[in-house]
Enzyme design. Structure first.
Site, mmCIF file in Angstrom:
data_model
loop_
_atom_site.group_PDB
_atom_site.id
_atom_site.type_symbol
_atom_site.label_atom_id
_atom_site.label_comp_id
_atom_site.label_asym_id
_atom_site.label_seq_id
_atom_site.Cartn_x
_atom_site.Cartn_y
_atom_site.Cartn_z
ATOM 1 N N GLU A 106 0.827 -1.199 0.000
ATOM 2 C CA GLU A 106 0.000 0.000 0.000
ATOM 3 C C GLU A 106 0.859 1.245 0.000
ATOM 4 O O GLU A 106 1.884 1.315 0.683
ATOM 5 C CB GLU A 106 -0.863 0.043 1.262
ATOM 6 C CG GLU A 106 -1.826 -1.095 1.342
ATOM 7 C CD GLU A 106 -2.693 -0.987 2.583
ATOM 8 O OE1 GLU A 106 -3.067 -2.040 3.091
ATOM 9 O OE2 GLU A 106 -2.956 0.139 3.037
ATOM 10 N N CYS A 140 2.808 8.331 1.814
ATOM 11 C CA CYS A 140 3.161 7.331 2.822
ATOM 12 C C CYS A 140 3.625 6.071 2.096
ATOM 13 O O CYS A 140 2.917 5.532 1.253
ATOM 14 C CB CYS A 140 1.943 7.050 3.706
ATOM 15 S SG CYS A 140 2.280 5.818 4.985
ATOM 16 N N CYS A 147 4.735 -7.554 7.823
ATOM 17 C CA CYS A 147 5.681 -7.112 8.850
ATOM 18 C C CYS A 147 5.856 -8.227 9.860
ATOM 19 O O CYS A 147 4.909 -8.950 10.181
ATOM 20 C CB CYS A 147 5.163 -5.856 9.551
ATOM 21 S SG CYS A 147 6.342 -5.176 10.755
ATOM 22 N N CYS A 151 3.069 -6.020 16.372
ATOM 23 C CA CYS A 151 2.376 -5.116 17.296
ATOM 24 C C CYS A 151 0.901 -5.513 17.325
ATOM 25 O O CYS A 151 0.294 -5.758 16.278
ATOM 26 C CB CYS A 151 2.547 -3.668 16.841
ATOM 27 S SG CYS A 151 4.286 -3.218 16.707
ATOM 28 N N CYS A 154 -1.925 -3.621 15.225
ATOM 29 C CA CYS A 154 -1.630 -3.242 13.840
ATOM 30 C C CYS A 154 -2.127 -4.278 12.850
ATOM 31 O O CYS A 154 -1.900 -5.477 13.019
ATOM 32 C CB CYS A 154 -0.123 -3.061 13.689
ATOM 33 S SG CYS A 154 0.395 -2.745 11.996
ATOM 34 N N CYS A 374 -3.151 1.265 8.539
ATOM 35 C CA CYS A 374 -2.056 0.470 7.973
ATOM 36 C C CYS A 374 -2.489 -0.953 7.667
ATOM 37 O O CYS A 374 -2.918 -1.673 8.556
ATOM 38 C CB CYS A 374 -0.930 0.342 8.990
ATOM 39 S SG CYS A 374 0.131 1.728 9.081
#
Ligand code: SAH
Ligand code: SF4
Length: 383
Positions: A106, A140, A147, A151, A154, A374
């Site tokens: 993204e 962005c 990832c 977290c 997220c 995100c």
């Protein structure tokens, strides 16, 4: 969609986009051409933003034909889907030339963005190009597909780690979006935030190579770029050694007032607790007026109490760094067990930080209607 986490990219071996001017010169020389043809190629790729060899008209037609015959291509990542928000935000799914369909990252375009650069000098007035529907904008940028950091709040974390992006894939997101909006380098106010999918400091070499391309070849200023990290200490230590001409500004995802709360929402804190992160950050040689940004995602009932704001203020004062705090209310996502903070709590948190002398800014939620959190778009689209 879950891919083998060990799968390394990728990129596209025939892609010219992503090579530096020097590397392009070497490519040309290997074809028996003068090295300065590499400069012409760089101009075409990074300044004119061509997306096909045939459009680089400074190169002779036989040379273009020859490059194509050798299997070379521009190979810039392509915007494959566009989502437009009523607030002007555009969100893209971007795909590299070697990617399978669906392997996208993204990238977000935020015109007039309250994008994290508030209060650090980058928002001084400057003329933007005439006739554009925006006076400043922020892109962005993603650094990895998925990832590994995990977290708890997220959405990107839910994708797991899929692979690192190459320098060309990182810089290519920026150039593709600049081409779409006809951004004029040196004229328009453009900021970059490396706050998309992924942890840039776990893809350090490719991330920094992308920054160097964006500075050297595209002509953007590192002082208008901010990289955000969850607190990867070895990455911050390397970053502190980067020369100022290629060093973006630094943001740390703090998200908690102490190690206990932080470890609960960011398991990475067990490896690198707050003090170790702050120690590494203190090694960065800040430019005049530059500040470290601490990002703070407010999770209702978890880290949004006024007493916790006081604790954050003390923590930052103790660190003795020029700093500011960017607050953002948590963007909800499916399957994530948190709640958005109540607006009065958000206001009280910000007011308390300000009263304690910590400059703090509340980031506006952008593109709520197009799933702006995100990783949320990718998960929504690819379901
Ligand atoms: N991996 C890097 C950069 C990408 S995340 C990092 O963590 O810093 C960019 C920012 O988005 C981080 O500050 C993160 O805390 C925040 N974020 C992640 N998920 C979010 C959500 N659902 N709502 C609001 N902010 C979120
Ligand atoms: Fe990764 Fe950043 Fe999301 Fe944490 S907040 S999982 S580091 S993208």
């Amino acid at each position: 969609m879950q891919l083998d986490a060990s799968r390394e990219p990728a990129g596209c071996p025939t892609a010219l986009f992503g090579l530096t001017g020097d590397q392009l010169a070497a490519e040309m020389e290997s074809l028996g051409e003068p090295g300065w043809r590499g400069r012409q190629l760089a101009e075409g790729l990074y300044r004119q933003r061509v997306d096909a060899l045939s459009a680089i008209t400074t190169l002779s037609k036989p040379l273009r034909t020859r490059l194509a015959a050798e299997g070379r291509q521009v190979g810039r990542p392509r915007i494959v889907q566009v989502f437009q928000s009523v607030d002007g935000t555009e969100r893209y799914l971007v795909q590299g030339p070697a990617d399978q369909p669906g392997q996208t990252v993204e990238t977000v375009w935020m015109p007039e963005g309250d994008d994290g650069e508030s209060g650090d000098g980058a928002d001084q007035p400057q003329e933007s190009g005439e006739g554009k529907p925006w006076t400043r904008a922020t892109i962005c940028v993603s650094s990895q597909v998925g990832c590994a950091v995990n977290c708890q709040f997220c959405l990107t974390a839910k994708l797991g780690f899929q692979r690192n992006l190459t320098p060309g894939e990182i810089a290519g997101q920026v150039v593709a979006v600049m081409a779409r909006h006809a951004v004029e380098v040196g004229r328009d106010r453009l900021n970059l935030v490396f706050m998309g999918m992924g942890e840039p400091f776990l893809n350090y070499d490719n991330f920094m190579a992308a920054v160097r391309l964006l500075v050297q070849e595209v002509g953007l200023s590192p002082q208008r770029m901010t990289v955000s990290t969850s607190g990867i200490v070895p990455g911050i230590e390397r970053f502190a050694l980067e020369p100022a001409e290629f060093r973006p500004k630094l943001a740390i995802s703090l998200n908690a007032p102490n190690d206990a709360v932080r470890a609960q929402i960011m398991p990475i804190n067990r490896k690198w607790p707050i003090e170790s992160v702050l120690e590494a950050v203190s090694r960065v040689n800040l430019r005049p007026r530059e500040r470290i940004t601490f990002e703070y995602v407010l999770l209702g009932g978890v880290n949004d109490a006024e007493g916790q704001a006081l604790e954050v203020a003390r923590l930052i004062r103790r660190a003795g760094l020029p700093a500011k705090v960017n607050l953002i209310a948590w963007n909800p996502g499916p399957g994530i067990p948190y709640v958005t903070p109540h607006p009065p709590a958000v206001e009280a948190f910000r007011t308390r930080l300000a009263a304690e002398g910590i400059p703090s800014y509340l980031r506006r939620p952008r593109g709520r209607d197009i799933y702006a959190a995100c990783g949320q778009l990718k998960r929504t689209v690819e379901g």
